[in-house]
Design a protein around this motif. Structure first.
Motif, mmCIF file in Angstrom:
data_model
loop_
_atom_site.group_PDB
_atom_site.id
_atom_site.type_symbol
_atom_site.label_atom_id
_atom_site.label_comp_id
_atom_site.label_asym_id
_atom_site.label_seq_id
_atom_site.Cartn_x
_atom_site.Cartn_y
_atom_site.Cartn_z
ATOM 1 N N LYS A 39 8.803 -0.394 4.450
ATOM 2 C CA LYS A 39 7.612 -0.812 3.699
ATOM 3 C C LYS A 39 7.304 0.107 2.523
ATOM 4 N N GLY A 41 9.465 0.893 0.395
ATOM 5 C CA GLY A 41 10.309 0.451 -0.718
ATOM 6 C C GLY A 41 11.708 1.041 -0.692
ATOM 7 N N ALA A 60 11.806 -1.106 -4.626
ATOM 8 C CA ALA A 60 10.430 -0.679 -4.917
ATOM 9 C C ALA A 60 9.554 -1.888 -5.271
ATOM 10 N N LEU A 61 10.103 -2.772 -6.090
ATOM 11 C CA LEU A 61 9.298 -3.914 -6.549
ATOM 12 C C LEU A 61 9.055 -4.928 -5.441
ATOM 13 N N GLY A 64 6.631 -3.653 -3.054
ATOM 14 C CA GLY A 64 5.314 -3.711 -3.702
ATOM 15 C C GLY A 64 4.732 -5.113 -3.613
ATOM 16 N N THR A 65 5.562 -6.101 -3.873
ATOM 17 C CA THR A 65 5.104 -7.489 -3.786
ATOM 18 C C THR A 65 4.617 -7.803 -2.379
ATOM 19 N N ALA A 67 3.630 -5.641 -0.051
ATOM 20 C CA ALA A 67 2.430 -4.871 0.269
ATOM 21 C C ALA A 67 1.213 -5.548 -0.347
ATOM 22 N N SER A 68 1.402 -6.060 -1.551
ATOM 23 C CA SER A 68 0.312 -6.742 -2.232
ATOM 24 C C SER A 68 -0.078 -8.017 -1.473
ATOM 25 N N ARG A 70 0.205 -8.500 1.633
ATOM 26 C CA ARG A 70 -0.468 -8.110 2.867
ATOM 27 C C ARG A 70 -1.971 -7.913 2.615
ATOM 28 N N GLU A 71 -2.284 -7.362 1.447
ATOM 29 C CA GLU A 71 -3.690 -7.174 1.095
ATOM 30 C C GLU A 71 -4.362 -8.513 0.829
ATOM 31 N N PHE B 56 0.011 -2.412 -11.592
ATOM 32 C CA PHE B 56 0.449 -2.329 -10.195
ATOM 33 C C PHE B 56 0.928 -0.904 -9.907
ATOM 34 N N TYR B 77 5.689 7.366 -7.534
ATOM 35 C CA TYR B 77 4.899 6.181 -7.876
ATOM 36 C C TYR B 77 3.546 6.638 -8.424
#
Lengths: 164, 192
Positions: A39, A41, A60-61, A64-65, A67-68, A70-71, B56, B77
Motif C-alpha cells: 500500500k 507504493g 507509486a501512482l 496513490g490512486t 489510497a485515494s 479508500r478515502e 496529490f 513523497y
C-alpha cells in the motif's frame, strides 16, 4: 496488519511463489503485465513485459490512486472498494485489493477479456493472500539481514550521497 | 512499512514530507533532485494543479546503490499542504516509514504549522502507530524571511513535547535540505 511491524521481508522462496502466481495470471489471461504492490507504493514483484522502465513510478501512482479511492469509500461510508478498473484506448488496468495491505495490478489490452481478468485475478489474490500471510510472519525474523554493519554502511552511503 | 526483497536484494523505504500549504515541501524535493548525482536519482514526478500547487503528491525515488549486497532505495513523497486536501494527505501518508515535517518559519504561519503538526499526529495514530516513536524530523524552513520567528519560539510551539531532531533551512537555496534528508533517512534505517 501489525502497525508496529516496520519491515516486510520477502524471502527468495516466497518471491518465487509470488512470481509464479503472477506469471500464471499473465499467461492465462493473455495480459501484458502484472504486479504486486504494497500500500505504500513499493513494487514487491512483477511479471510480463520485461522492458518496462517505469514500474517504480507506476507503483507509486497506482498505490496513490487506490489510497485515494479508500478515502472516497470512507466518505461514502462504504467499507472499501476492492477493485478499480481503468479503461484506456489501448491499455486497461485492473487493480484488486489483497487483505487491505497489498494490490494486484493487471495491465491488458483489447485482446484480453475483462471477465477473464476478473475471475483469474480473484484466484490469484486468494493465492497471494496466503503467501503474504506467511511473509508477514517470517518478517519478524529479519535480524539476519539488517545487521549493525549494514546500518553503519547505509549511514556512510547516505553521508556520501546526500550532500550539496 | 519498508520492503526488504531478499531475492532481488533490494530494500525500499518511504519518506513523506508533510506540512502546511506553501511551506516548501516540493521545493525540498526539487532541490534534492537537482543536487543528487544522476545515478542516484529517478525522475521527479509531480501531480500538481495548473498553478503548480501540489494536487496529490510529488514523488522522487533515490537509489543509494549497493550496500552490503542490497540495493537500497528511498522513495520521497510530498503531500498537498492546502487544508482542503486532508484526506489526500492521509492517502499519501499510507505506509510511510518516516516523515519530515516542514514548518514555515514566518510568524504569520505559526498557527498553520501547529494545526498541520497536530493533524499529522492524528493521522499517524490513525494508522495504529505511536506518534512519539515514529521516525520524524522537523525542518524550520524560510529562515531567511524578515518575519521569521526565533528558533526558540518555534521549538516551544512545535517541538517541546515531541523533542525530535530539527533543522533550520532555506529550501529554495538548498540550505539545510540535505541535513534534514540525512537525519530522516538514518532514522528510518535505524528502525528497519
Amino acid at each position: 496488519m501489525d502497525p508496529q511491524l516496520t519491515s516486510l521481508v520477502v524471502s527468495q522462496a516466497e518471491t518465487s511463489h509470488i512470481e509464479d502466481t503472477l506469471e500464471r495470471l499473465v499467461a492465462e489471461t493473455g495480459a501484458n503485465y502484472s504486479m504486486l504492490l504494497d500500500k505504500s507504493g513499493q513494487v514487491i514483484a512483477a511479471s510480463g513485459d520485461t522492458d518496462r522502465q517505469d514500474i517504480t513510478a507506476l507503483g507509486a501512482l497506482l498505490a496513490g490512486t487506490f489510497a485515494s479511492s479508500r478515502e472516497v469509500a470512507r466518505l461514502l461510508k462504504e467499507k472499501d472498494f476492492r477493485v478499480l478498473f481503468q479503461q484506456g484506448v489501448r491499455e486497461n488496468i485492473f487493480t484488486e485489493l489483497i487483505s487491505e495491505q497489498w494490490m494486484l495490478v493487471v495491465m491488458f489490452d483489447k485482446r484480453t477479456h475483462i471477465g477473464l481478468v476478473k475471475v483469474l485475478s480473484k484466484r490469484a489474490t486468494d493465492e497471494l493472500a496466503s503467501i503474504l500471510e506467511r511473509v508477514k510472519l517470517e518478517s519478524r525474523a529479519k535480524d539476519q539481514i539488517i545487521s549493525t554493519n549494514f546500518r553503519t554502511s547505509v549511514e556512510d552511503t547516505i553521508d556520501l550521497l546526500f550532500k550539496d | 512499512m519498508a520492503l526488504i526483497n531478499v531475492a532481488a536484494r533490494e530494500i525500499h523505504c518511504k519518506i513523506v514530507y508533510y506540512g502546511p500549504g506553501l511551506c516548501g515541501k516540493t521545493t525540498n524535493l526539487k532541490y534534492i533532485h537537482s543536487a543528487v548525482p544522476g545515478h542516484a536519482r529517478g525522475d521527479l514526478l509531480s501531480i500538481a494543479t495548473e498553478t503548480e500547487r501540489t494536487l496529490f503528491f510529488d514523488f522522487l525515488p533515490l537509489d543509494l546503490g549497493q550496500v552490503h549486497g542490497f540495493q537500497t532505495r528511498f522513495h520521497l513523497y510530498t503531500v498537498p499542504g492546502q487544508v482542503l486536501y486532508e484526506r489526500t494527505r492521509v492517502a499519501v501518508l499510507n505506509g510511510a516509514d518516516g516523515v519530515v515535517f516542514v514548518a514555515d518559519s514566518q510568524q504569520t504561519k505559526l498557527r498553520e504549522d501547529i494545526i498541520s503538526l497536530q493533524e499529522l499526529a492524528r493521522n499517524i495514530q490513525a494508522e495504529g502507530k505511536k506518534f512519539l516513536e515514529f521516525p520524524l524530523v522537523l525542518q524550520y524552513n524560510k529562515r531567511d524571511v524578515p518575519n521569521a520567528l526565533p528558533i526558540e519560539q518555534l521549538d516551544h510551539y512545535l517541538n517541546s513535547s515531541i523533542k525530535v531532531p530539527r533543522f533550520e533551512a532555506v529550501a529554495s537555496k538548498g540550505v539545510g535540505v540535505f541535513d534534514t534528508l540525512k537525519a530522516i533517512s538514518k532514522l528510518v534505517i535505524s528502525k528497519l
